[in-house]
Scaffold this motif. Structure first.
Motif, PDB file in Angstrom:
ATOM      1  N   VAL A  17       0.824  -1.213   0.000  1.00 33.90           N
ATOM      2  CA  VAL A  17       0.000   0.000   0.000  1.00 33.90           C
ATOM      3  C   VAL A  17       0.856   1.260   0.000  1.00 33.90           C
ATOM      4  O   VAL A  17       0.578   2.220  -0.727  1.00 33.90           O
ATOM      5  N   PHE A  18       1.914   1.276   0.802  1.00 32.47           N
ATOM      6  CA  PHE A  18       2.671   2.510   1.008  1.00 32.47           C
ATOM      7  C   PHE A  18       3.927   2.625   0.143  1.00 32.47           C
ATOM      8  O   PHE A  18       4.625   3.645   0.216  1.00 32.47           O
ATOM      9  N   ASP A  19       4.208   1.634  -0.686  1.00 29.60           N
ATOM     10  CA  ASP A  19       5.437   1.658  -1.481  1.00 29.60           C
ATOM     11  C   ASP A  19       5.585   2.937  -2.300  1.00 29.60           C
ATOM     12  O   ASP A  19       6.604   3.628  -2.218  1.00 29.60           O
ATOM     13  N   ALA A  20       4.594   3.278  -3.106  1.00 32.35           N
ATOM     14  CA  ALA A  20       4.717   4.443  -3.988  1.00 32.35           C
ATOM     15  C   ALA A  20       4.901   5.725  -3.179  1.00 32.35           C
ATOM     16  O   ALA A  20       5.741   6.578  -3.522  1.00 32.35           O
ATOM     17  N   TRP A  21       4.148   5.864  -2.103  1.00 28.63           N
ATOM     18  CA  TRP A  21       4.247   7.073  -1.270  1.00 28.63           C
ATOM     19  C   TRP A  21       5.601   7.120  -0.558  1.00 28.63           C
ATOM     20  O   TRP A  21       6.277   8.156  -0.565  1.00 28.63           O
ATOM     21  N   ALA A  22       6.017   6.008   0.035  1.00 27.64           N
ATOM     22  CA  ALA A  22       7.277   5.988   0.774  1.00 27.64           C
ATOM     23  C   ALA A  22       8.480   6.289  -0.109  1.00 27.64           C
ATOM     24  O   ALA A  22       9.502   6.800   0.362  1.00 27.64           O
ATOM     25  N   HIS A  23       8.364   5.986  -1.398  1.00 28.57           N
ATOM     26  CA  HIS A  23       9.479   6.187  -2.325  1.00 28.57           C
ATOM     27  C   HIS A  23       9.305   7.419  -3.210  1.00 28.57           C
ATOM     28  O   HIS A  23       9.968   7.554  -4.235  1.00 28.57           O
ATOM     29  N   GLY A  24       8.420   8.327  -2.800  1.00 31.27           N
ATOM     30  CA  GLY A  24       8.324   9.621  -3.451  1.00 31.27           C
ATOM     31  C   GLY A  24       7.686   9.607  -4.823  1.00 31.27           C
ATOM     32  O   GLY A  24       7.891  10.548  -5.603  1.00 31.27           O
ATOM     33  N   ARG A  25       6.883   8.582  -5.125  1.00 26.45           N
ATOM     34  CA  ARG A  25       6.283   8.498  -6.456  1.00 26.45           C
ATOM     35  C   ARG A  25       4.850   9.024  -6.521  1.00 26.45           C
ATOM     36  O   ARG A  25       4.252   9.029  -7.591  1.00 26.45           O
ATOM     37  N   VAL A  26       4.303   9.444  -5.385  1.00 25.61           N
ATOM     38  CA  VAL A  26       2.948   9.991  -5.377  1.00 25.61           C
ATOM     39  C   VAL A  26       3.045  11.507  -5.543  1.00 25.61           C
ATOM     40  O   VAL A  26       3.562  12.195  -4.667  1.00 25.61           O
ATOM     41  N   PRO A  27       2.559  12.047  -6.654  1.00 25.39           N
ATOM     42  CA  PRO A  27       2.686  13.485  -6.908  1.00 25.39           C
ATOM     43  C   PRO A  27       2.043  14.333  -5.817  1.00 25.39           C
ATOM     44  O   PRO A  27       0.897  14.091  -5.415  1.00 25.39           O
ATOM     45  N   GLY A  28       2.807  15.286  -5.291  1.00 25.89           N
ATOM     46  CA  GLY A  28       2.269  16.225  -4.309  1.00 25.89           C
ATOM     47  C   GLY A  28       2.136  15.691  -2.906  1.00 25.89           C
ATOM     48  O   GLY A  28       1.694  16.419  -2.009  1.00 25.89           O
ATOM     49  N   ALA A  29       2.493  14.443  -2.670  1.00 29.34           N
ATOM     50  CA  ALA A  29       2.331  13.859  -1.335  1.00 29.34           C
ATOM     51  C   ALA A  29       3.433  14.340  -0.394  1.00 29.34           C
ATOM     52  O   ALA A  29       4.585  14.532  -0.812  1.00 29.34           O
ATOM     53  N   PRO A  30       3.129  14.506   0.882  1.00 25.60           N
ATOM     54  CA  PRO A  30       4.171  14.838   1.857  1.00 25.60           C
ATOM     55  C   PRO A  30       5.213  13.728   1.923  1.00 25.60           C
ATOM     56  O   PRO A  30       4.891  12.543   1.749  1.00 25.60           O
ATOM     57  N   ARG A  31       6.436  14.087   2.191  1.00 23.73           N
ATOM     58  CA  ARG A  31       7.478  13.070   2.353  1.00 23.73           C
ATOM     59  C   ARG A  31       7.270  12.325   3.667  1.00 23.73           C
ATOM     60  O   ARG A  31       6.781  12.882   4.638  1.00 23.73           O
ATOM     61  N   LEU A  32       7.657  11.051   3.665  1.00 21.20           N
ATOM     62  CA  LEU A  32       7.447  10.191   4.825  1.00 21.20           C
ATOM     63  C   LEU A  32       8.749   9.822   5.500  1.00 21.20           C
ATOM     64  O   LEU A  32       9.760   9.550   4.838  1.00 21.20           O
ATOM     65  N   ASP A  33       8.716   9.788   6.817  1.00 20.07           N
ATOM     66  CA  ASP A  33       9.782   9.223   7.645  1.00 20.07           C
ATOM     67  C   ASP A  33       9.195   7.942   8.231  1.00 20.07           C
ATOM     68  O   ASP A  33       8.388   7.987   9.166  1.00 20.07           O
ATOM     69  N   VAL A  34       9.570   6.782   7.663  1.00 22.86           N
ATOM     70  CA  VAL A  34       8.902   5.516   7.960  1.00 22.86           C
ATOM     71  C   VAL A  34       9.605   4.754   9.083  1.00 22.86           C
ATOM     72  O   VAL A  34      10.826   4.594   9.072  1.00 22.86           O
ATOM     73  N   THR A  35       8.812   4.267  10.024  1.00 20.10           N
ATOM     74  CA  THR A  35       9.262   3.324  11.045  1.00 20.10           C
ATOM     75  C   THR A  35       8.448   2.048  10.893  1.00 20.10           C
ATOM     76  O   THR A  35       7.221   2.101  10.755  1.00 20.10           O
ATOM     77  N   PHE A  36       9.128   0.916  10.896  1.00 24.61           N
ATOM     78  CA  PHE A  36       8.432  -0.374  10.837  1.00 24.61           C
ATOM     79  C   PHE A  36       8.250  -0.930  12.240  1.00 24.61           C
ATOM     80  O   PHE A  36       9.191  -0.961  13.038  1.00 24.61           O
TER      81      PHE A  36
END
Length: 285
Positions: A17-36
């Motif tokens: 679910v979060f792959d595209a967003w976590a890797h900056g591929r979602v246009p205009g989305a805020p950048r993520l600092d991911v913790t698993f």
């Protein structure tokens, strides 16, 4: 804008679910600092208010909705995907059993308690909490009499020589007609309505991008899948990522309200306020 601090599990459905967003591929989305972190850990993080966005059990919502809003997308809710009660012997008697569960604030445990209230007149004698990956070995080795399992255990329990005594999802669906609420995405209300809207739309877009190009997420999924067989990872994604992941919709919200209302009636969670599940975005219900 500073990075959004987000915590979700390394399970295939979340990384898909979060792959595209976590890797900056979602246009205009805020950048993520991911913790698993496994969901029993993220539940505690939510109760302590530690992250901006979290994947949590629906069962924890009554304890955190003053500070967090439920996002209408990104989570896990569906049909035929409920937790299972496993035993060594088919048809085992749980009247004097020790049952291992993956957390007392987990949705799995809530569904188990609602099932037990309906079908076990004497209740369950003893419950112990174990990390979900330790539950099937504990049942197999006789350390506990039964185990409540989640995630990919639905596909692998027979490898441990175990039997499915009951399916919590089947019971929920047959008694309510509703889909099964499992995991939710929540975000701090203090982020404000505009950012909450953007987070929801970013999650929704990330889901759709994963569907449009499933192979793009494969490296991220398998990197964090803890040596899971790729076939099992695909089954996991197919079961837990569905139309409710893109948008809870009326049926999804009804399922969440139904679960938490029933649980409150049994004294298992605090009652929800009238507007507790409202979302200050375009999908507000």
């Amino acid at each position: 804008m500073s990075k959004i601090k987000i915590a979700y599990s390394p399970c295939p459905n979340d990384t898909f679910v979060f792959d595209a967003w976590a890797h900056g591929r979602v246009p205009g989305a805020p950048r993520l600092d991911v913790t698993f972190a496994d969901i029993d850990i993220t539940n505690g993080m939510a109760e302590r208010g530690e992250f901006d966005v979290l994947k949590v059990s629906y069962a924890v919502l009554p304890y955190v909705l003053d500070e967090y809003a439920l996002l209408p997308c990104g989570g896990a809710l569906g049909r035929g995907c409920g937790p299972l009660v496993l035993t060594r012997e088919p048809g085992a008697d749980l009247s004097d059993a020790t049952v291992a569960v993956p957390g007392e604030r987990s949705t799995a445990y809530l569904l188990f308690r609602l099932w037990a209230a309906d079908v076990l007149p004497e209740g369950v004698s003893r419950v112990v909490v174990l990390p979900f990956h330790e539950i099937m070995p504990a049942v197999r080795d006789g350390k506990v009499d039964a185990g409540l399992v989640i995630h990919e255990a639905r596909f692998t329990y027979q490898e441990y020589g175990l039997n499915c005594l009951a399916d919590m999802g089947d019971h929920w669906e047959s008694t309510t007609g509703l889909p099964i609420p499992l995991g939710a995405i929540i975000a701090k209300r203090s982020l404000g309505p505009e950012l909450l809207d953007l987070l929801a739309e970013s999650a929704r877009t990330s889901v759709r991008m994963a569907w449009d190009d499933p192979l793009a997420s494969r490296p991220y999924v398998m990197e964090h899948a803890q040596e899971m067989d790729p076939v099992v990872a695909d089954q996991h994604i197919g079961l837990y990522v569905n139309e409710f992941t893109a948008d809870l919709g009326e049926a999804g919200y009804a399922a969440v309200r139904g679960l938490l209302t029933r649980a409150a009636a049994e004294g298992l969670v605090p009652p929800l306020g009238r507007e507790a599940l409202s979302f200050v975005g375009p999908r507000r219900l």
